[in-house]
Design a protein around this motif. Structure first.
Motif, PDB file in Angstrom:
ATOM      1  N   ASP A 194       0.757  -1.180   0.061  1.00 41.71           N
ATOM      2  CA  ASP A 194      -0.223   0.090   0.035  1.00 41.71           C
ATOM      3  C   ASP A 194       0.770   1.254   0.022  1.00 41.71           C
ATOM      4  OD1 ASP A 194      -2.097   1.747   0.252  1.00 41.71           O
ATOM      5  OD2 ASP A 194      -2.289   1.430   2.479  1.00 41.71           O
ATOM      6  N   PRO A 195       1.510   1.681  -1.186  1.00 47.63           N
ATOM      7  CA  PRO A 195       2.547   2.685  -1.252  1.00 47.63           C
ATOM      8  C   PRO A 195       1.729   4.022  -1.589  1.00 47.63           C
ATOM      9  CG  PRO A 195       2.169   1.774  -3.444  1.00 47.63           C
ATOM     10  CD  PRO A 195       1.366   0.829  -2.264  1.00 47.63           C
ATOM     11  N   SER A 196       0.689   4.256  -0.544  1.00 43.22           N
ATOM     12  CA  SER A 196       0.175   5.577  -0.470  1.00 43.22           C
ATOM     13  C   SER A 196       0.841   6.494   0.446  1.00 43.22           C
ATOM     14  CB  SER A 196      -1.192   5.489  -0.018  1.00 43.22           C
ATOM     15  OG  SER A 196      -1.280   4.945   1.423  1.00 43.22           O
ATOM     16  N   LEU A 197       0.599   7.797   0.215  1.00 38.20           N
ATOM     17  CA  LEU A 197       1.061   8.865   1.048  1.00 38.20           C
ATOM     18  C   LEU A 197       0.885   8.637   2.632  1.00 38.20           C
ATOM     19  CD1 LEU A 197       2.816  11.525   1.447  1.00 38.20           C
ATOM     20  CD2 LEU A 197       0.775  12.689   0.770  1.00 38.20           C
ATOM     21  N   TYR A 200       2.876   6.114   3.888  1.00 39.27           N
ATOM     22  CA  TYR A 200       4.066   6.459   3.901  1.00 39.27           C
ATOM     23  C   TYR A 200       4.481   7.062   5.238  1.00 39.27           C
ATOM     24  CZ  TYR A 200       8.369   8.771   2.504  1.00 39.27           C
ATOM     25  OH  TYR A 200       9.795   9.471   2.491  1.00 39.27           O
ATOM     26  N   ASP A 272       8.731   3.996  -6.427  1.00 40.01           N
ATOM     27  CA  ASP A 272       8.622   5.645  -6.545  1.00 40.01           C
ATOM     28  C   ASP A 272       7.931   6.106  -5.416  1.00 40.01           C
ATOM     29  OD1 ASP A 272       9.920   5.424  -9.084  1.00 40.01           O
ATOM     30  OD2 ASP A 272       8.140   5.253 -10.086  1.00 40.01           O
ATOM     31  N   PRO A 274       5.441   8.289  -2.975  1.00 40.18           N
ATOM     32  CA  PRO A 274       4.011   8.715  -3.083  1.00 40.18           C
ATOM     33  C   PRO A 274       3.991  10.108  -3.154  1.00 40.18           C
ATOM     34  CG  PRO A 274       4.799   8.104  -0.883  1.00 40.18           C
ATOM     35  CD  PRO A 274       5.850   7.878  -1.711  1.00 40.18           C
ATOM     36  N   GLN A 321      11.083   0.910 -11.776  1.00 40.15           N
ATOM     37  CA  GLN A 321      10.418   0.623 -10.559  1.00 40.15           C
ATOM     38  C   GLN A 321      10.819  -1.040 -10.266  1.00 40.15           C
ATOM     39  OE1 GLN A 321       6.104   0.648 -10.205  1.00 40.15           O
ATOM     40  NE2 GLN A 321       6.333   1.509  -8.421  1.00 40.15           N
TER      41      GLN A 321
END
Length: 322
Positions: A194-197, A200, A272, A274, A321
């Motif tokens: 879950d590479p969400s901001l 993060y 990459d 977020p 990536q």
């Protein structure tokens, strides 16, 4: 600086001695650098002091420090020596295939770890007798690379490679590659799912900081969005960061090229970021007077040629990536 009478009885080696003592900040180390005895260096300094009518260097418990007059003379003397060396070099044109020289390159560790592999491979192929010393240089407060400029002017290094465009006009500057950041983590890290901001910001972060300051450019970007993160650990260099990330749940923003080149040996992956993170340019920097030295100019060009190639993964830098 010297009148005609003084110049007629002045040994040019005294200026070389001045340069060495200024660069080393220590009479003993300057003597080693010049293959002289400390007594010979002290004697030469005495002659130079009388000639220039100034103490030039003051003793301290850790070595010597230049007087105001010596600091003022540093640039003119460096210019004189660079021009003399350039004239002498014309007697034997620089040929990398046969030259026996040692060059000093200054760079942050994340940069030297990127440039060394292709540089050493090329030196082995075309300049087998050229040796290189790498000196780590660090930013001053507020990420100003003043120490690199000081080292260049003191001839402690021949070329600096720094992430700065704020270079005085007396220096040659060339962009050798552009860099941005990815988020590095161990395999199977929950952030990868879950590479969400938001996710993060909830992670524990590692920051590379020689000073131990946990606040960096990522925090500046988060602050613009009204967000923050927890920096659980700071370490002094990028290689150490990879080793720690590989065995913990910490994540870190690291240079993309550096990660692509070295993360596999640690089993570290990257994604990459977020959030938009600023990119930057890595510039090779050398004094313009030093570029009159054919050897320095050759190495300057070689660095640009080697590092301006495509991303080490074989893909364009911004499409990768892992």
């Amino acid at each position: 600086m010297l009148n005609e009478i003084d110049l007629s009885r002045t040994d040019l080696n005294l200026l070389v001695l001045f340069e060495a003592v200024l660069g080393e900040g220590h009479v003993g180390r300057a003597a080693d650098r010049l293959n002289l005895t400390p007594s010979a260096v002290s004697h030469g300094l005495g002659r130079l002091r009388r000639l220039l009518n100034d103490p030039l260097f003051l003793r301290t418990p850790k070595g010597v420090v230049p007087t105001a007059r010596a600091t003022e003379l540093a640039a003119p003397i460096a210019d004189v020596l660079a021009r003399v060396r350039s004239v002498m070099a014309t007697a034997a044109p620089f040929d990398p295939a046969t030259a026996m020289r040692r060059f000093a390159i200054g760079a942050p560790d994340g940069v030297s770890a990127v440039i060394l592999r292709p540089l050493l491979a090329e030196l082995s192929r075309i300049a087998p007798r050229i040796d290189v010393g790498v000196r780590q240089i660090l930013p001053s407060p507020a990420r100003v690379w003043r120490s690199a400029i000081v080292d260049l002017e003191a001839h402690a290094i021949d070329i600096a490679i720094i992430p700065s465009d704020d270079i005085p006009p007396r220096f040659e500057k060339r962009c050798i590659y552009e860099e941005d950041f990815v988020i590095a983590m161990r395999p199977g890290h929950p952030f990868a799912r879950d590479p969400s901001l938001e996710r993060y910001c909830s992670m524990q972060h590692l920051v590379v900081s020689d000073s131990g300051d946990p606040y960096g450019f990522v925090d500046e970007q988060l602050a613009k969005q009204g967000r923050a993160r927890r920096v659980a650990l700071t370490v002094p260099n990028f290689m150490f960061a990879l080793a720690v990330i590989a065995e913990t749940d910490l994540i870190s923003a690291l240079p993309r090229r550096f990660v692509a080149m070295h993360a596999a040996r640690f089993g570290v992956l990257s994604l990459d970021a977020p959030l938009p993170l600023p990119g930057f340019r890595l510039n090779a920097v050398a004094p313009k007077v030093a570029m009159m030295d054919a050897g320095v100019a050759w190495l300057f060009d070689l660095l640009a040629e080697q590092t301006a190639q495509k991303h080490p993964s074989g893909l364009p830098a911004r499409s990768r990536q892992s």
